[in-house]
Design a protein around this motif. Structure first.
Motif, PDB file in Angstrom:
ATOM      1  N   GLY A  21     -17.964 -35.590  45.239  1.00  0.00           N
ATOM      2  CA  GLY A  21     -17.313 -35.708  43.938  1.00  0.00           C
ATOM      3  C   GLY A  21     -18.358 -35.618  42.842  1.00  0.00           C
ATOM      4  N   VAL A  22     -18.020 -34.980  41.735  1.00  0.00           N
ATOM      5  CA  VAL A  22     -18.939 -34.910  40.589  1.00  0.00           C
ATOM      6  C   VAL A  22     -18.172 -35.332  39.343  1.00  0.00           C
ATOM      7  N   LEU A  23     -18.747 -36.288  38.592  1.00  0.00           N
ATOM      8  CA  LEU A  23     -18.123 -36.783  37.356  1.00  0.00           C
ATOM      9  C   LEU A  23     -19.136 -36.727  36.235  1.00  0.00           C
ATOM     10  N   LEU A  24     -18.681 -36.378  35.060  1.00  0.00           N
ATOM     11  CA  LEU A  24     -19.531 -36.483  33.882  1.00  0.00           C
ATOM     12  C   LEU A  24     -18.761 -37.366  32.908  1.00  0.00           C
ATOM     13  N   THR A  25     -19.400 -38.456  32.471  1.00  0.00           N
ATOM     14  CA  THR A  25     -18.696 -39.360  31.547  1.00  0.00           C
ATOM     15  C   THR A  25     -19.563 -39.606  30.321  1.00  0.00           C
ATOM     16  N   ASP A  26     -18.914 -40.136  29.272  1.00  0.00           N
ATOM     17  CA  ASP A  26     -19.747 -40.570  28.150  1.00  0.00           C
ATOM     18  C   ASP A  26     -20.050 -42.049  28.335  1.00  0.00           C
ATOM     19  N   LEU A  61     -16.039 -49.466  37.538  1.00  0.00           N
ATOM     20  CA  LEU A  61     -17.114 -48.514  37.800  1.00  0.00           C
ATOM     21  C   LEU A  61     -18.020 -48.346  36.579  1.00  0.00           C
ATOM     22  N   LYS A  62     -17.418 -48.455  35.395  1.00  0.00           N
ATOM     23  CA  LYS A  62     -18.228 -48.305  34.178  1.00  0.00           C
ATOM     24  C   LYS A  62     -19.272 -49.421  34.118  1.00  0.00           C
ATOM     25  N   ASP A  63     -18.831 -50.641  34.404  1.00  0.00           N
ATOM     26  CA  ASP A  63     -19.749 -51.775  34.377  1.00  0.00           C
ATOM     27  C   ASP A  63     -20.861 -51.590  35.423  1.00  0.00           C
ATOM     28  N   ALA A  64     -20.465 -51.124  36.612  1.00  0.00           N
ATOM     29  CA  ALA A  64     -21.461 -50.906  37.672  1.00  0.00           C
ATOM     30  C   ALA A  64     -22.497 -49.877  37.220  1.00  0.00           C
ATOM     31  N   LEU A  65     -22.020 -48.798  36.593  1.00  0.00           N
ATOM     32  CA  LEU A  65     -22.940 -47.758  36.112  1.00  0.00           C
ATOM     33  C   LEU A  65     -23.874 -48.320  35.037  1.00  0.00           C
ATOM     34  N   ASP A  66     -23.290 -49.077  34.105  1.00  0.00           N
ATOM     35  CA  ASP A  66     -24.104 -49.659  33.028  1.00  0.00           C
ATOM     36  C   ASP A  66     -25.235 -50.491  33.614  1.00  0.00           C
ATOM     37  N   ARG A  67     -24.859 -51.336  34.579  1.00  0.00           N
ATOM     38  CA  ARG A  67     -25.866 -52.248  35.131  1.00  0.00           C
ATOM     39  C   ARG A  67     -26.956 -51.501  35.875  1.00  0.00           C
ATOM     40  N   ASP A  99     -15.507 -46.457  51.714  1.00  0.00           N
ATOM     41  CA  ASP A  99     -16.914 -46.755  51.403  1.00  0.00           C
ATOM     42  C   ASP A  99     -17.495 -45.556  50.682  1.00  0.00           C
ATOM     43  N   LEU A 100     -17.812 -45.737  49.412  1.00  0.00           N
ATOM     44  CA  LEU A 100     -18.322 -44.612  48.633  1.00  0.00           C
ATOM     45  C   LEU A 100     -19.790 -44.831  48.283  1.00  0.00           C
ATOM     46  N   GLU A 101     -20.535 -43.749  48.346  1.00  0.00           N
ATOM     47  CA  GLU A 101     -21.948 -43.798  47.957  1.00  0.00           C
ATOM     48  C   GLU A 101     -22.057 -43.066  46.621  1.00  0.00           C
ATOM     49  N   PHE A 102     -22.623 -43.719  45.634  1.00  0.00           N
ATOM     50  CA  PHE A 102     -22.744 -43.127  44.293  1.00  0.00           C
ATOM     51  C   PHE A 102     -24.200 -42.777  44.017  1.00  0.00           C
ATOM     52  N   HIS A 103     -24.410 -41.641  43.390  1.00  0.00           N
ATOM     53  CA  HIS A 103     -25.739 -41.275  42.882  1.00  0.00           C
ATOM     54  C   HIS A 103     -25.529 -41.011  41.399  1.00  0.00           C
ATOM     55  N   CYS A 104     -26.260 -41.709  40.544  1.00  0.00           N
ATOM     56  CA  CYS A 104     -25.978 -41.519  39.120  1.00  0.00           C
ATOM     57  C   CYS A 104     -27.259 -41.413  38.312  1.00  0.00           C
ATOM     58  N   CYS A 105     -27.120 -40.854  37.120  1.00  0.00           N
ATOM     59  CA  CYS A 105     -28.256 -40.786  36.190  1.00  0.00           C
ATOM     60  C   CYS A 105     -27.705 -40.572  34.785  1.00  0.00           C
ATOM     61  N   ARG A 106     -28.582 -40.843  33.822  1.00  0.00           N
ATOM     62  CA  ARG A 106     -28.221 -40.445  32.449  1.00  0.00           C
ATOM     63  C   ARG A 106     -28.421 -38.952  32.406  1.00  0.00           C
ATOM     64  N   ALA A 107     -27.399 -38.240  31.998  1.00  0.00           N
ATOM     65  CA  ALA A 107     -27.546 -36.778  31.964  1.00  0.00           C
ATOM     66  C   ALA A 107     -28.437 -36.408  30.781  1.00  0.00           C
ATOM     67  N   CYS A 108     -29.123 -35.264  30.903  1.00  0.00           N
ATOM     68  CA  CYS A 108     -30.137 -34.920  29.906  1.00  0.00           C
ATOM     69  C   CYS A 108     -29.490 -34.399  28.629  1.00  0.00           C
ATOM     70  N   ASP A 109     -29.010 -35.282  27.789  1.00  0.00           N
ATOM     71  CA  ASP A 109     -28.593 -34.820  26.461  1.00  0.00           C
ATOM     72  C   ASP A 109     -29.480 -35.529  25.440  1.00  0.00           C
ATOM     73  N   THR A 110     -29.411 -35.095  24.227  1.00  0.00           N
ATOM     74  CA  THR A 110     -30.361 -35.575  23.225  1.00  0.00           C
ATOM     75  C   THR A 110     -30.321 -37.090  23.075  1.00  0.00           C
ATOM     76  N   ASN A 113     -26.487 -40.167  26.142  1.00  0.00           N
ATOM     77  CA  ASN A 113     -25.165 -40.794  26.189  1.00  0.00           C
ATOM     78  C   ASN A 113     -24.343 -40.400  27.404  1.00  0.00           C
ATOM     79  N   LEU A 114     -24.663 -39.289  27.997  1.00  0.00           N
ATOM     80  CA  LEU A 114     -23.838 -38.797  29.098  1.00  0.00           C
ATOM     81  C   LEU A 114     -24.314 -39.355  30.435  1.00  0.00           C
ATOM     82  N   ARG A 115     -23.346 -39.510  31.336  1.00  0.00           N
ATOM     83  CA  ARG A 115     -23.691 -40.012  32.674  1.00  0.00           C
ATOM     84  C   ARG A 115     -23.168 -39.047  33.722  1.00  0.00           C
TER      85      ARG A 115
END
Ligand SMILES: Nc1ncnc2c1ncn2[C@@H]1O[C@H](COP(=O)(O)OP(=O)(O)OP(=O)(O)O)[C@@H](O)[C@H]1O
Ligand SMILES: [Mg+2]
Length: 462
Positions: A21-26, A61-67, A99-110, A113-115
């Motif tokens: 799965g691929v997601l892009l969020t703000d 999930l948003k809280d998990a990503l933030d942390r 059971d989901l495995e997540f890989h996340c990063c801040r996407a390269c925008d100026t 803000n993007l994840r």
């Protein structure tokens, strides 16, 4: 830049095709992009595309990503590949824990803000790891059908229900019977094995039911048979199809009454025995042919298990080879060896009619005959070396088929596999989880029974 713009549709096509799965969020969790796999992993059917991470039920999930991203080291300047951070989560989707495995990063925008989030479904893998660790790790597999069998073994082990294990020779029936006993609450009680095919017919009755003093002449003392020896434990009757008709009747009565008479005695002997039987012949077929008692079959086959041959679980071949090499190394065989590409090809393509047992002996042969610690075709047993293998046809399409084609392909594979999703996934060359997701995306009913068209017979696993 023009070239990159041209690549965007292609990149989108690739991302929409992959199983991850691929997601892009703000920053607020609004979903800006999702590929079909992400929607299938996270959203209930019919719920439409995911608008915000807050729409995912039962988990923030948003809280998990933030942390996670808060603690993430800063991305080095000019870094080309993003620094992905991994974390796992259990999420309830469609009444099922995944059971989901997540890989996340801040996407390269100026403004950072993007994840970007990449998700993998690890449910089957984790379940298998747990099962294998519980079953003391000596049953080697990563095959989805074998995994289901392990689950069934675990489920039935604590019960008293008789289990019938069927499968070709060398597939691991005895191995599974021993595991079943080990996982049962009779594990500290006796486990008695008896092979009906390797005992001369005139001796089977006395071996199984025991005999009284003098039953075979003056010098014979009394002897308890296997049934009595297994009292309070488990009796494993291997090759039960070789039991002669009159002893099938006697065994049925013994199981019904919990008592039987030894040879040459009128005094009943009691035994509380959990029965596990095995056969490499199709017992139901023998019942239909009138060669095995139907009433005994139903008594023994309360919980049937069919172990697939190795050719239906080719993914297990490398694992099993490595497992047997480790075992052989403990016995002094070389540890540092490699395979020539031709030998590797032969080992993978060979249909292994003797299944796991044949692999065990083939690898020992190969290690004895390896050349400068390299296993070459000449190191392999004659049957494997001379196997005239057919080219394997991949059914994985080079380009994504239309939804209608994909639906027909899946329905055909399901029909051919008699509704068995693991087998259907193998026919399609995909894993079970992917099949499961595709079925939901294409709204294919689990119960749909569709006749396999002619061309389906050409399909082969890859
Ligand atoms: N999944 C497995 N992982 C590790 N070892 C295995 C596995 N399956 C089978 N074996 C090993 O392969 C050999 C053959 O297995 P087993 O004797 O259980 O086969 P079987 O189906 O009972 O054969 P038969 O029909 O001839 O009785 C054994 O040494 C067993 O320990
Ligand atoms: Mg056996």
């Amino acid at each position: 830049m023009r070239e990159i713009d041209d690549l965007v549709p292609l990149l989108e096509a690739i991302v929409s095709y992959i199983d991850e799965g691929v997601l892009l969020t703000d920053r607020d969790g609004t979903v800006l992009y999702q590929n079909p796999a992400a929607a299938e992993l996270l959203v209930a059917p019919g719920a439409g595309p995911l608008q915000s991470l807050a729409d995912i039920r039962g988990v923030d999930l948003k809280d998990a990503l933030d942390r996670v991203l808060e603690r993430a080291p800063a991305q080095p300047e000019n870094a080309i590949t993003p620094n992905l951070i991994q974390f796992d989560m259990r999420i309830k989707v469609r009444d099922e824990m995944r059971d989901l495995e997540f890989h996340c990063c801040r996407a390269c925008d100026t403004y950072g803000n993007l994840r970007l989030v990449i998700l993998r479904d690890k449910t089957d893998e984790r379940r298998l790891e747990t099962l294998l660790s519980r079953s003391s790790g000596d049953l080697v597999t990563k095959d989805p059908t074998m995994m289901e069998i392990l689950e069934r073994v675990e489920r039935v082990a604590p019960m008293q229900a008789p289990v019938l294990i069927q499968g070709e020779t060398g597939t691991g029936k005895t191995h599974i019977a021993r595991l079943l006993h080990r996982l049962s609450n009779r594990s500290r009680r006796p486990f008695v094995e008896f092979n009906c095919a390797s005992t001369p017919v005139p001796l089977i009755e006395a071996e199984l039911f025991g005999h009284a003093r003098g039953a075979f002449g003056e010098i014979n003392g009394e002897r308890a048979g296997k049934l009595k020896a297994a009292d309070t434990g488990t009796l494993f009757l291997d090759e039960v199809s070789a039991l002669p008709a009159h002893l099938q009747t006697k065994l049925l009565k013994a199981l019904q009454d919990g008592a039987f008479e030894p040879v040459g005695s009128d005094t009943p002997v009691t035994a509380d025995v959990r029965m596990i039987t095995a056969s490499n012949r199709n017992l139901r077929g023998l019942v239909e042919a009138g060669e095995f008692r139907a009433d005994l079959y139903y008594r023994l086959a309360v919980f049937p298990i069919t172990v697939p041959p190795i050719r239906e679980r080719p993914g297990d071949i490398p694992l099993l080879l490595a497992h047997f090499c480790d075992k052989l190394a403990e016995r002094g065989y070389p540890r540092d060896f490699s395979y020539s590409p031709e030998a590797r090809r032969l080992l993978i393509d060979y249909p292994w009619p003797g299944n796991v047992r044949e692999m065990e002996t083939a690898i020992e042969h190969a290690l004895i005959c390896c050349v400068d610690n390299v296993i070459v075709p000449e190191s392999l047993p004659h049957d494997i070396r001379n196997f005239d293998h057919l080219p394997v046809v991949s059914v994985k399409p080079a380009v994504r088929p239309s939804e209608a084609d994909e639906k027909v392909q899946i329905q055909t594979a399901l029909a051919r596999a008699g509704g068995n999703k693991s087998l259907a996934a193998k026919y399609l060359g995909i894993d079970r989880t992917t099949l499961w997701r595709k079925m939901r995306r294409l709204r294919i009913s689990e119960r749909a029974q569709i006749a396999a068209p002619e061309d389906a017979r050409e399909m082969r696993t890859n």
